[in-house]
Every structure is written in C-alpha cells, then in structure tokens.
Design a protein around this motif. Structure first.
Motif, mmCIF file in Angstrom:
data_model
loop_
_atom_site.group_PDB
_atom_site.id
_atom_site.type_symbol
_atom_site.label_atom_id
_atom_site.label_comp_id
_atom_site.label_asym_id
_atom_site.label_seq_id
_atom_site.Cartn_x
_atom_site.Cartn_y
_atom_site.Cartn_z
ATOM 1 N N GLY A 41 -43.776 10.435 -17.453
ATOM 2 C CA GLY A 41 -43.337 11.736 -17.112
ATOM 3 C C GLY A 41 -44.128 12.943 -16.601
ATOM 4 N N GLN A 42 -45.512 12.626 -16.563
ATOM 5 C CA GLN A 42 -46.305 13.472 -16.082
ATOM 6 C C GLN A 42 -46.917 13.462 -14.856
ATOM 7 O OE1 GLN A 42 -47.998 16.445 -17.766
ATOM 8 N NE2 GLN A 42 -48.582 16.626 -15.381
ATOM 9 N N LYS A 43 -47.172 14.005 -13.809
ATOM 10 C CA LYS A 43 -47.486 13.881 -12.620
ATOM 11 C C LYS A 43 -48.777 14.147 -12.516
ATOM 12 C CE LYS A 43 -46.528 18.121 -9.829
ATOM 13 N NZ LYS A 43 -45.758 18.619 -8.572
ATOM 14 N N VAL A 44 -49.648 13.248 -11.957
ATOM 15 C CA VAL A 44 -51.198 13.632 -11.734
ATOM 16 C C VAL A 44 -51.913 13.559 -10.540
ATOM 17 C CG1 VAL A 44 -51.656 13.457 -14.265
ATOM 18 C CG2 VAL A 44 -51.836 11.502 -12.867
ATOM 19 N N ILE A 45 -52.916 13.789 -10.299
ATOM 20 C CA ILE A 45 -53.557 13.828 -8.968
ATOM 21 C C ILE A 45 -54.594 12.413 -9.204
ATOM 22 C CG2 ILE A 45 -55.359 14.477 -6.930
ATOM 23 C CD1 ILE A 45 -54.588 17.352 -7.909
ATOM 24 N N MET B 67 -48.642 -1.629 -10.213
ATOM 25 C CA MET B 67 -48.243 -0.897 -11.637
ATOM 26 C C MET B 67 -47.966 -2.259 -12.556
ATOM 27 S SD MET B 67 -48.258 2.075 -10.979
ATOM 28 C CE MET B 67 -47.734 2.648 -12.693
ATOM 29 N N ASP B 68 -48.306 -1.898 -13.751
ATOM 30 C CA ASP B 68 -48.052 -3.201 -14.712
ATOM 31 C C ASP B 68 -46.726 -3.500 -14.753
ATOM 32 O OD1 ASP B 68 -46.777 -1.941 -17.544
ATOM 33 O OD2 ASP B 68 -47.926 -0.350 -16.607
ATOM 34 N N ASP B 69 -46.356 -4.700 -15.453
ATOM 35 C CA ASP B 69 -45.244 -5.293 -15.508
ATOM 36 C C ASP B 69 -43.935 -4.617 -16.424
ATOM 37 O OD1 ASP B 69 -46.249 -7.495 -14.057
ATOM 38 O OD2 ASP B 69 -46.638 -8.673 -15.829
ATOM 39 N N GLU C 212 -39.312 3.106 -11.142
ATOM 40 C CA GLU C 212 -39.740 3.954 -12.317
ATOM 41 C C GLU C 212 -41.196 4.526 -12.124
ATOM 42 O OE1 GLU C 212 -37.091 1.900 -15.736
ATOM 43 O OE2 GLU C 212 -39.331 1.101 -15.453
ATOM 44 N N CYS C 213 -41.641 4.518 -10.732
ATOM 45 C CA CYS C 213 -42.953 5.169 -10.698
ATOM 46 C C CYS C 213 -42.838 5.694 -9.185
ATOM 47 C CB CYS C 213 -44.149 4.227 -10.961
ATOM 48 S SG CYS C 213 -45.715 5.294 -10.878
ATOM 49 N N SER C 214 -43.486 6.782 -8.882
ATOM 50 C CA SER C 214 -43.452 7.434 -7.509
ATOM 51 C C SER C 214 -45.033 7.776 -6.957
ATOM 52 C CB SER C 214 -42.394 8.351 -7.288
ATOM 53 O OG SER C 214 -42.576 9.660 -8.071
ATOM 54 N N ILE C 215 -45.040 7.562 -5.975
ATOM 55 C CA ILE C 215 -46.256 8.125 -5.339
ATOM 56 C C ILE C 215 -45.935 9.104 -4.170
ATOM 57 C CG2 ILE C 215 -48.505 7.584 -3.899
ATOM 58 C CD1 ILE C 215 -48.792 5.170 -5.753
ATOM 59 N N TRP C 216 -46.671 10.173 -3.876
ATOM 60 C CA TRP C 216 -46.365 10.881 -2.683
ATOM 61 C C TRP C 216 -47.685 11.611 -2.313
ATOM 62 C CZ3 TRP C 216 -44.732 11.929 -7.598
ATOM 63 C CH2 TRP C 216 -44.775 13.299 -7.793
ATOM 64 N N TRP C 217 -47.702 11.939 -1.148
ATOM 65 C CA TRP C 217 -49.101 12.476 -0.505
ATOM 66 C C TRP C 217 -48.860 13.188 0.651
ATOM 67 C CZ3 TRP C 217 -46.941 7.599 -0.206
ATOM 68 C CH2 TRP C 217 -46.456 7.073 0.977
ATOM 69 N N GLY D 21 -38.948 8.077 -19.274
ATOM 70 C CA GLY D 21 -38.490 7.083 -20.411
ATOM 71 C C GLY D 21 -39.443 5.898 -20.452
ATOM 72 N N LEU D 22 -40.259 5.900 -19.800
ATOM 73 C CA LEU D 22 -41.328 4.604 -20.098
ATOM 74 C C LEU D 22 -41.822 4.867 -21.135
ATOM 75 C CD1 LEU D 22 -42.623 4.068 -16.292
ATOM 76 C CD2 LEU D 22 -41.058 2.366 -17.764
ATOM 77 N N ALA D 23 -42.283 3.710 -21.896
ATOM 78 C CA ALA D 23 -43.200 3.892 -23.278
ATOM 79 C C ALA D 23 -44.627 4.101 -22.972
ATOM 80 C CB ALA D 23 -43.121 2.492 -23.999
ATOM 81 N N SER D 24 -44.917 3.209 -21.691
ATOM 82 C CA SER D 24 -46.388 3.450 -21.264
ATOM 83 C C SER D 24 -46.375 2.977 -19.518
ATOM 84 C CB SER D 24 -47.063 2.579 -22.004
ATOM 85 O OG SER D 24 -46.829 1.221 -21.753
ATOM 86 N N ALA D 25 -47.432 3.285 -18.970
ATOM 87 C CA ALA D 25 -47.565 2.857 -17.547
ATOM 88 C C ALA D 25 -48.917 2.902 -17.190
ATOM 89 C CB ALA D 25 -46.875 4.049 -16.818
ATOM 90 N N THR D 26 -49.346 1.589 -16.641
ATOM 91 C CA THR D 26 -50.680 1.349 -16.183
ATOM 92 C C THR D 26 -50.673 1.214 -14.837
ATOM 93 O OG1 THR D 26 -51.231 0.499 -18.358
ATOM 94 C CG2 THR D 26 -52.703 -0.061 -16.405
#
Length: 267
Positions: free
Chosen positions: A33-37, A57-59, A65-70, A129-134
């Motif tokens: 839920g947190q966007k970071v640089i 991204m991890d399994d 369920e994850c986005s990247i933008w630039w 909504g993810l429990a974790s993300a790597t």
C-alpha cells in the motif's frame, strides 16, 4: 520503508565489489500500500542500463498486485507504468503465453520495454491487500574508470528527478553525495521520505561551506548538504537502493551530481 538483503556474492557491498563485472542481486522488502522511490543500482549483464525485466517480485505477489511507474518524456510526468504479472503474453489476444513472469502493460499483459540508467529511480507500490511484498533487482555493477574518484550523473537545471546511488553499496550517507564546482550555495536541493510526517519533505541544500554553529562563526572547511537556516550539516543515511528527489536551480547552465566510485584507486 524498506529493508535490503544482499546476495552472498556482494555480501560486503563496497568491499565485496571487486570489478564492474561483479554480478549479484539485492532484495528489498516493500510495505504493501505504500509507494516509495527505489532506484537502479545494477545494470543488466552486458548492458549500460538495467532492464525493468531484471526486477522481479516474490511469488506471493499476484497478477497486477504491484505497479512501477517512471518519468514519461512524452507527457513530462511520472505516468509511464507497468504492472507485475505471473504470466506475460506475446499478443493482444492473450493466446500465446511467453511462459514467464514480468512487467507488462495494463490491457494486454504484454512485456514492457524500459531501461533505467545507473542511479535512475522509479515509484513502486505493492497493493495494500498483500500481507508482504519483496522486490529483487539483479545484474552486474556499473563500470567506472578506476582513476576517477566519483561517478558523475548530469542533471537538467530546474528539473526535479528521482535518483539513488548507482552502485549497490549497503548504505550511503547524504554527505557522500557531491555536486560539481559550478553549483553554488543553495543552488541544489535534495529531499527524501520523512517518517515523522509520512511525506517526502525532509530536505537539505548544497553549500560550498558548512558551519559548526547556528551563529555562522565556525566554518567546517568543506562543502556539503546543510539545513536551510544555518548551513549546518544534515545527517542522513540512505538504505541500499533508497531513492530521493534532487533538483538543481533553473538558473544554472549545468549541474552534475557525483557518487563515490567503489573502484577508485588513489594515485
């Protein structure tokens, strides 16, 4: 915000980087839920930049369920984007699977072709909504001439950009980042995530002379990043790959930000 776990081949980072051909990976834990640089501190093997497909991204992260933008040069905004999918497709009809996971477009789940120059950064955000993300970045270390103490990256005066250290060092300090001699007092600013406010509003300014006291009576005898009011050193340590905003003043004819070269050999 995020933590870094390092591949065994780069365990000491800095000490573990033996040459520009050193290959490894870095794993970063993201907050759902947190966007970071985050930024590119590897290049794709044999290339001068890092492919977005070298980021995985991890399994536990599912389709979209994850986005990247630039930065999008066509619109002048950070609105070019890609989404993580466990299966990418070769056609718009979704009839031919490519057999691997990666970053694709929103509509057709087809691979996005994008490369990040050393030190170039991007926004990344896993779903809340993810429990974790790597996230894992893999590649080799960017090359740099051993006779040069710093690796310089040219900036466009007046334009703010997202950056990180172009090398996979374990951590790096704000004061280890330098500006070229053409940048004067207060003519470049850096700002980063402030855990106290939950915003990117912690900042520092480049000065050709820093001071030890609020009265400005005792010079420290060196240039660096200081606070706005007293030109006193700002202490900040960045995690591996952690990104920040940087902007040189629009009135400058040019500006170069410099990072310590891990391959430098003093004469």
């Amino acid at each position: 915000m995020f933590a870094a776990a390092v591949a065994a081949g780069l365990a000491a980072f800095g000490e573990g980087i033996e040459s520009a051909n050193t290959v490894g990976y870095e794993t970063r834990s993201l907050t759902p839920g947190q966007k970071v640089i985050n930024g590119a501190n590897f290049v794709t093997v044999g290339e001068n930049a890092m492919s977005i497909q070298s980021i995985t991204m991890d399994d536990g992260v599912g389709d979209g369920e994850c986005s990247i933008w630039w930065w999008n040069t066509a619109t002048g905004k950070y609105d070019a984007s890609a989404y993580w999918y466990t299966e990418l497709y070769a056609d718009e009809e979704g009839e031919t699977t490519l057999g691997y996971a990666g970053w694709g477009d929103f509509d057709y789940w087809m691979p996005i072709s994008k490369t990040f120059a050393p030190g170039e950064s991007f926004w990344v955000q896993p779903n809340g909504g993810l429990a974790s993300a790597t996230m894992t970045l893999a590649g080799e270390v960017a090359g740099c001439n051993a006779t040069e103490e710093y690796f310089g990256i040219d900036l466009t005066p007046g334009v703010k950009v997202q950056m990180t250290n172009p090398f996979p060092v374990g951590t790096f300090t704000l004061q280890s980042i330098k500006m070229d001699d053409g940048v004067g007092d207060g003519e470049c600013s850096i700002w980063w995530w402030n855990t106290a406010t939950g915003k990117y509003d912690a900042s520092a300014y480049w000065y050709t002379e820093l001071y030890a006291d609020e009265d400005g009576e005792t010079t420290l005898g060196y240039a660096g990043w200081g606070d706005f009011d007293y030109w006193m050193p700002v202490n900040k340590t960045f995690d591996a790959g952690q990104g920040f905003w940087i902007q040189p003043n629009g009135g400058l004819s040019s500006a170069t930000v410099k990072f310590a070269n891990p391959f430098y050999v003093a004469p």
